[in-house]
Design a protein around this motif. Structure first.
Motif, PDB file in Angstrom:
ATOM      1  N   GLY A  15       0.811  -1.212   0.000  1.00  0.00           N
ATOM      2  CA  GLY A  15       0.000   0.000   0.000  1.00  0.00           C
ATOM      3  C   GLY A  15       0.841   1.257   0.000  1.00  0.00           C
ATOM      4  N   GLY A  16       1.930   1.253   0.774  1.00  0.00           N
ATOM      5  CA  GLY A  16       2.801   2.418   0.821  1.00  0.00           C
ATOM      6  C   GLY A  16       3.474   2.682  -0.512  1.00  0.00           C
ATOM      7  N   ILE A  17       4.006   1.629  -1.136  1.00  0.00           N
ATOM      8  CA  ILE A  17       4.652   1.780  -2.443  1.00  0.00           C
ATOM      9  C   ILE A  17       3.638   2.217  -3.490  1.00  0.00           C
ATOM     10  N   ALA A  18       2.446   1.642  -3.445  1.00  0.00           N
ATOM     11  CA  ALA A  18       1.384   1.993  -4.393  1.00  0.00           C
ATOM     12  C   ALA A  18       1.033   3.475  -4.278  1.00  0.00           C
ATOM     13  N   GLY A  19       0.940   3.974  -3.048  1.00  0.00           N
ATOM     14  CA  GLY A  19       0.618   5.377  -2.837  1.00  0.00           C
ATOM     15  C   GLY A  19       1.700   6.313  -3.347  1.00  0.00           C
ATOM     16  N   LEU A  20       2.959   5.969  -3.090  1.00  0.00           N
ATOM     17  CA  LEU A  20       4.073   6.806  -3.538  1.00  0.00           C
ATOM     18  C   LEU A  20       4.106   6.937  -5.055  1.00  0.00           C
ATOM     19  N   ILE A  21       3.964   5.818  -5.744  1.00  0.00           N
ATOM     20  CA  ILE A  21       4.013   5.837  -7.206  1.00  0.00           C
ATOM     21  C   ILE A  21       2.796   6.556  -7.779  1.00  0.00           C
ATOM     22  N   GLY A  22       1.618   6.246  -7.231  1.00  0.00           N
ATOM     23  CA  GLY A  22       0.389   6.851  -7.736  1.00  0.00           C
ATOM     24  C   GLY A  22       0.373   8.362  -7.594  1.00  0.00           C
ATOM     25  N   VAL A  23       0.735   8.867  -6.423  1.00  0.00           N
ATOM     26  CA  VAL A  23       0.696  10.315  -6.182  1.00  0.00           C
ATOM     27  C   VAL A  23       1.731  11.053  -7.018  1.00  0.00           C
ATOM     28  N   THR A  24       2.905  10.464  -7.192  1.00  0.00           N
ATOM     29  CA  THR A  24       3.935  11.093  -8.023  1.00  0.00           C
ATOM     30  C   THR A  24       3.426  11.309  -9.445  1.00  0.00           C
ATOM     31  N   CYS A  25       2.642  10.354  -9.939  1.00  0.00           N
ATOM     32  CA  CYS A  25       2.133  10.444 -11.314  1.00  0.00           C
ATOM     33  C   CYS A  25       1.033  11.501 -11.474  1.00  0.00           C
ATOM     34  N   VAL A  26       0.205  11.684 -10.462  1.00  0.00           N
ATOM     35  CA  VAL A  26      -0.984  12.527 -10.640  1.00  0.00           C
ATOM     36  C   VAL A  26      -0.942  13.831  -9.855  1.00  0.00           C
ATOM     37  N   PHE A  27       0.178  14.134  -9.181  1.00  0.00           N
ATOM     38  CA  PHE A  27       0.205  15.317  -8.312  1.00  0.00           C
ATOM     39  C   PHE A  27      -0.129  16.627  -9.023  1.00  0.00           C
ATOM     40  N   PRO A  28       0.386  16.894 -10.248  1.00  0.00           N
ATOM     41  CA  PRO A  28       0.047  18.160 -10.904  1.00  0.00           C
ATOM     42  C   PRO A  28      -1.456  18.376 -11.072  1.00  0.00           C
ATOM     43  N   ILE A  29      -2.187  17.316 -11.378  1.00  0.00           N
ATOM     44  CA  ILE A  29      -3.639  17.444 -11.525  1.00  0.00           C
ATOM     45  C   ILE A  29      -4.276  17.734 -10.175  1.00  0.00           C
ATOM     46  N   ASP A  30      -3.751  17.118  -9.119  1.00  0.00           N
ATOM     47  CA  ASP A  30      -4.287  17.362  -7.776  1.00  0.00           C
ATOM     48  C   ASP A  30      -4.048  18.810  -7.354  1.00  0.00           C
ATOM     49  N   LEU A  31      -2.894  19.370  -7.721  1.00  0.00           N
ATOM     50  CA  LEU A  31      -2.595  20.771  -7.422  1.00  0.00           C
ATOM     51  C   LEU A  31      -3.605  21.684  -8.121  1.00  0.00           C
ATOM     52  N   ALA A  32      -3.888  21.395  -9.398  1.00  0.00           N
ATOM     53  CA  ALA A  32      -4.857  22.188 -10.150  1.00  0.00           C
ATOM     54  C   ALA A  32      -6.241  22.069  -9.537  1.00  0.00           C
ATOM     55  N   LYS A  33      -6.609  20.878  -9.090  1.00  0.00           N
ATOM     56  CA  LYS A  33      -7.915  20.656  -8.461  1.00  0.00           C
ATOM     57  C   LYS A  33      -8.074  21.503  -7.209  1.00  0.00           C
ATOM     58  N   THR A  34      -7.050  21.523  -6.361  1.00  0.00           N
ATOM     59  CA  THR A  34      -7.102  22.298  -5.117  1.00  0.00           C
ATOM     60  C   THR A  34      -7.236  23.789  -5.403  1.00  0.00           C
ATOM     61  N   ARG A  35      -6.485  24.289  -6.368  1.00  0.00           N
ATOM     62  CA  ARG A  35      -6.539  25.716  -6.696  1.00  0.00           C
ATOM     63  C   ARG A  35      -7.894  26.092  -7.300  1.00  0.00           C
ATOM     64  N   LEU A  36      -8.457  25.232  -8.123  1.00  0.00           N
ATOM     65  CA  LEU A  36      -9.766  25.517  -8.715  1.00  0.00           C
ATOM     66  C   LEU A  36     -10.863  25.539  -7.654  1.00  0.00           C
ATOM     67  N   GLN A  37     -10.810  24.594  -6.716  1.00  0.00           N
ATOM     68  CA  GLN A  37     -11.842  24.524  -5.682  1.00  0.00           C
ATOM     69  C   GLN A  37     -11.785  25.710  -4.730  1.00  0.00           C
ATOM     70  N   ASN A  38     -10.630  26.307  -4.581  1.00  0.00           N
ATOM     71  CA  ASN A  38     -10.479  27.447  -3.679  1.00  0.00           C
ATOM     72  C   ASN A  38     -11.024  28.734  -4.266  1.00  0.00           C
ATOM     73  N   GLN A  39     -11.302  28.752  -5.571  1.00  0.00           N
ATOM     74  CA  GLN A  39     -11.780  29.963  -6.216  1.00  0.00           C
ATOM     75  C   GLN A  39     -13.228  30.256  -5.855  1.00  0.00           C
ATOM     76  N   GLN A  40     -13.511  31.535  -5.629  1.00  0.00           N
ATOM     77  CA  GLN A  40     -14.876  31.999  -5.438  1.00  0.00           C
ATOM     78  C   GLN A  40     -15.191  33.016  -6.528  1.00  0.00           C
ATOM     79  N   ASN A  41     -16.458  33.375  -6.635  1.00  0.00           N
ATOM     80  CA  ASN A  41     -16.889  34.249  -7.723  1.00  0.00           C
ATOM     81  C   ASN A  41     -16.140  35.573  -7.772  1.00  0.00           C
ATOM     82  N   GLY A  42     -15.736  36.073  -6.603  1.00  0.00           N
ATOM     83  CA  GLY A  42     -15.067  37.361  -6.564  1.00  0.00           C
ATOM     84  C   GLY A  42     -13.576  37.300  -6.841  1.00  0.00           C
ATOM     85  N   CYS A  43     -13.018  36.099  -6.939  1.00  0.00           N
ATOM     86  CA  CYS A  43     -11.572  35.969  -7.133  1.00  0.00           C
ATOM     87  C   CYS A  43     -11.283  34.734  -7.969  1.00  0.00           C
ATOM     88  N   ARG A  44     -11.282  34.897  -9.288  1.00  0.00           N
ATOM     89  CA  ARG A  44     -11.059  33.782 -10.198  1.00  0.00           C
ATOM     90  C   ARG A  44      -9.713  33.967 -10.905  1.00  0.00           C
TER      91      ARG A  44
END
Length: 312
Positions: A15-44
């Motif tokens: 499980g630990g190895i699976a998590g390390l490899i998986g997150v390394t591959c998809v981290f940029p998309i996760d970063l974009a997801k977090t930034r998009l979710q933080n946006q509100q109508n007054g600050c896009r």
């Protein structure tokens, strides 16, 4: 025939190895997801996931897409280890003659999610740092006028600086802001994900006892992960909002889960709860697809096979 015993140490390593490899591959998309979710109508700052990634590369360079990755990798290793191994453990003990009803599969998933409670006490704190650091970095890079006005610090804060700020303003409880929302997200996710993955994976098995080909496990992990991710996305939006500490003058602040839901519905409408849903699906689908393939490779069993065995 006696049930085949499972090796928890091996499952935890897998499980630990699976998590390390998986997150390394998809981290940029996760970063974009977090930034998009933080946006509100007054600050896009961003119009889409691709827009977010392009602006991040332009302003922060390629490695800017991996800002905060070390924190996430530190978290995901024990988190995935606990979740995947616990699900196998509960499925093993709830099964009868190697078979599980759907209800018992859901109970096993619930048990796996619940076993994360201790890990979530750490995970929640680091996710809080990650959300805040990503937000301030985006504002500093893309809205330099806010730096000049003193609204945003000229330099991104470190995790230690955020910790001191939280302890000073909120006390110990401030370090676990969003913990309730994190639990409300991760336990239902496990209840949905694990039974769905198991049933999809079983469709591609070779014979009654043979393992499924790796591509079947990958596709099953992707489908089950994206389905569960979209299902719990509203709670993920709430968690992300609660864990964002610094707000612009036009943005809402929230006192808790209920207050957050009420203000989002009033000011942004129900569709706001779907913000970042496709990004989250794009993160979770390959993450769990890759993780399940790596998990079933049996690296943990291979490593432990070299250790000396105890003799009675």
């Amino acid at each position: 025939m006696a049930d085949k015993q499972i090796s928890l140490p091996a499952k935890l390593i897998n499980g630990g190895i699976a998590g390390l490899i998986g997150v390394t591959c998809v981290f940029p998309i996760d970063l974009a997801k977090t930034r998009l979710q933080n946006q509100q109508n007054g600050c896009r700052l961003y119009t889409s996931m691709s827009d977010c990634l392009i602006k991040t590369i332009r302003s922060e360079g390629y490695f800017g897409m991996y800002r905060g990755a070390a924190v996430n990798l530190t978290l995901v290793t024990p988190e995935k280890a606990i979740k995947l191994a616990a699900n196998d453990f509960f499925r093993h003990h709830l099964s009868k003659d190697g078979k599980l009803t759907l209800l018992k599969e859901m109970l096993a998933g619930c048990g796996a999610g619940t076993c994360q409670v201790g890990e979530l006490l750490v995970t929640c704190r680091f996710q809080l740092f990650s959300c805040q650091m990503a937000r301030r970095t985006a504002q500093r890079k893309l809205m330099p006028e806010t730096v000049a006005a003193g609204t945003v610090e000229a330099k991104s804060p470190t995790a230690m600086q955020i910790t001191r700020q939280l302890l000073k303003e909120k006390g110990i409880a401030g370090l676990y802001k969003g913990l309730g929302a994190t639990l409300l997200r991760d336990v239902p996710f496990s209840i949905i994900y694990f039974p769905l993955f198991a049933n999809l994976n079983n469709l591609g098995k070779r014979g009654s006892d043979g393992p499924a080909p790796f591509y079947v496990s990958f596709i099953s992990g992707c489908l089950a992960g994206s389905t569960a991710a979209v299902a719990v996305n509203p709670v993920d939006v709430i968690k992300t909002r609660l864990q964002s500490l610094t707000r612009g003058s036009t943005e809402d602040t929230y006192s808790g889960v209920t207050d957050c839901i009420r203000k989002i519905l009033r000011n942004e409408g129900p569709t706001a709860f779907l913000k970042g849903a496709y990004c989250r699906a794009l993160v979770i689908a390959p993450l769990f697809g890759i993780a399940q393939v790596v998990y079933f490779l049996g690296v943990g069993e291979f490593i432990l096979s070299f250790l000396p065995k105890k003799h009675d």
